[in-house]
Scaffold this motif. Structure first.
Motif, PDB file in Angstrom:
ATOM      1  N   GLN A 122       0.834  -1.201   0.000  1.00 15.26           N
ATOM      2  CA  GLN A 122       0.000   0.000   0.000  1.00 15.26           C
ATOM      3  C   GLN A 122       0.870   1.254   0.000  1.00 15.26           C
ATOM      4  O   GLN A 122       0.637   2.180  -0.778  1.00 15.26           O
ATOM      5  N   VAL A 123       1.879   1.294   0.862  1.00 17.39           N
ATOM      6  CA  VAL A 123       2.750   2.472   0.934  1.00 17.39           C
ATOM      7  C   VAL A 123       3.587   2.598  -0.333  1.00 17.39           C
ATOM      8  O   VAL A 123       3.707   3.682  -0.908  1.00 17.39           O
ATOM      9  N   LEU A 124       4.154   1.489  -0.785  1.00 22.48           N
ATOM     10  CA  LEU A 124       4.984   1.525  -1.984  1.00 22.48           C
ATOM     11  C   LEU A 124       4.186   1.940  -3.210  1.00 22.48           C
ATOM     12  O   LEU A 124       4.726   2.576  -4.126  1.00 22.48           O
ATOM     13  N   GLY A 125       2.903   1.610  -3.224  1.00 20.15           N
ATOM     14  CA  GLY A 125       2.046   2.015  -4.341  1.00 20.15           C
ATOM     15  C   GLY A 125       1.903   3.515  -4.463  1.00 20.15           C
ATOM     16  O   GLY A 125       1.595   4.025  -5.544  1.00 20.15           O
ATOM     17  N   ASP A 126       2.145   4.219  -3.377  1.00 19.68           N
ATOM     18  CA  ASP A 126       2.064   5.683  -3.391  1.00 19.68           C
ATOM     19  C   ASP A 126       3.382   6.339  -3.790  1.00 19.68           C
ATOM     20  O   ASP A 126       3.463   7.558  -3.861  1.00 19.68           O
ATOM     21  N   MET A 127       4.407   5.529  -4.015  1.00 18.97           N
ATOM     22  CA  MET A 127       5.726   6.061  -4.379  1.00 18.97           C
ATOM     23  C   MET A 127       5.950   5.928  -5.882  1.00 18.97           C
ATOM     24  O   MET A 127       5.490   4.962  -6.493  1.00 18.97           O
ATOM     25  N   PRO A 128       6.686   6.866  -6.478  1.00 17.60           N
ATOM     26  CA  PRO A 128       7.069   6.697  -7.884  1.00 17.60           C
ATOM     27  C   PRO A 128       7.956   5.455  -8.039  1.00 17.60           C
ATOM     28  O   PRO A 128       8.748   5.128  -7.147  1.00 17.60           O
ATOM     29  N   ALA A 129       7.834   4.761  -9.163  1.00 30.60           N
ATOM     30  CA  ALA A 129       8.553   3.504  -9.402  1.00 30.60           C
ATOM     31  C   ALA A 129      10.064   3.663  -9.256  1.00 30.60           C
ATOM     32  O   ALA A 129      10.721   2.784  -8.674  1.00 30.60           O
ATOM     33  N   ARG A 131      11.688   5.726  -7.364  1.00 26.07           N
ATOM     34  CA  ARG A 131      12.027   5.881  -5.942  1.00 26.07           C
ATOM     35  C   ARG A 131      11.916   4.548  -5.210  1.00 26.07           C
ATOM     36  O   ARG A 131      12.682   4.266  -4.292  1.00 26.07           O
ATOM     37  N   ARG A 132      10.945   3.712  -5.619  1.00 25.99           N
ATOM     38  CA  ARG A 132      10.833   2.366  -5.037  1.00 25.99           C
ATOM     39  C   ARG A 132      12.099   1.576  -5.321  1.00 25.99           C
ATOM     40  O   ARG A 132      12.624   0.891  -4.446  1.00 25.99           O
TER      41      ARG A 132
END
Length: 155
Positions: A122-129, A131-132
Motif C-alpha cells: 500500500q505504501v509503496l504504491g504511493d511512491m514513484p517507481a 524511488r521504489r
C-alpha cells in the motif's frame, strides 16, 4: 563549499537515515501488534529464529535474540503456553532439547508476513517507481553491510 569532514557527514547521514526509517519501523511494529496473537519484538525474533532453524537449542536461541539463557527460557515458556512453540527432546540425546514452531506458530508468522506485505504494498504504491527501486537498492546495500559488520547480532 562543504567544510564538514567525512565523519561529520557520516553522522549527519546516520541521523537522517534514522529519521527516514521511522516510517518503515513504525509500520513494521504496527503490523506485529495488529493481528492475533499480538507478538512483542522479542517473541517475534524468537519465532523467526526457530522458523529458520527448526530444532534450535535454547542456548543458540538466546544468542540469536540477544537474551540470557534464563530469560530465553521464560520467553519459550510463554510461547509454548500460547501454543506457538514446542520443546522437543532429541532422539539421539535426551538431554538435548530443540525448539520447533507449532502449526499455530507457523500460521502466526505467515499471517504476520502477509500483513506486512500488504501494508508495504500500500505504501509503496504511493511512491514513484524509480524511488521504489532506489529504496530497494539502498535497503539491500544496508542489509549487506549490516550482516557483515563486526559485533552485530546475526540474522
Amino acid at each position: 563549499m562543504d567544510r564538514a569532514g567525512p565523519e561529520d557527514r557520516l553522522s549527519a547521514t546516520a541521523r537522517e537515515v534514522a529519521q527516514a526509517a521511522t516510517g518503515l519501523v513504525d509500520l513494521w511494529a504496527r503490523t506485529a501488534h495488529a493481528g492475533s496473537p499480538r507478538l512483542s519484538v522479542l517473541q517475534l525474533r524468537a519465532l523467526t529464529a526457530t522458523r529458520h532453524r527448526p530444532g534450535i537449542s535454547l542456548t543458540r536461541l538466546a544468542e540469536e535474540v540477544g537474551a540470557q539463557a534464563p530469560a530465553a527460557s521464560r520467553l519459550c515458556d510463554r510461547l509454548e503456553a500460547a501454543g506457538l512453540l514446542h520443546r522437543r527432546r532429541s532422539a539421539d540425546d535426551r538431554r538435548q532439547v530443540g525448539l520447533v514452531l507449532t502449526r499455530h506458530g507457523q500460521e502466526a508468522i505467515d499471517e504476520l508476513h502477509e500483513r506486512r506485505s500488504r501494508a508495504l504494498r500500500q505504501v509503496l504504491g504511493d511512491m514513484p517507481a524509480d524511488r521504489r527501486q532506489c529504496l530497494l537498492e539502498g535497503l539491500r546495500a544496508f542489509t549487506e553491510a549490516a550482516d557483515t559488520a563486526p559485533g552485530t547480532p546475526a540474522g
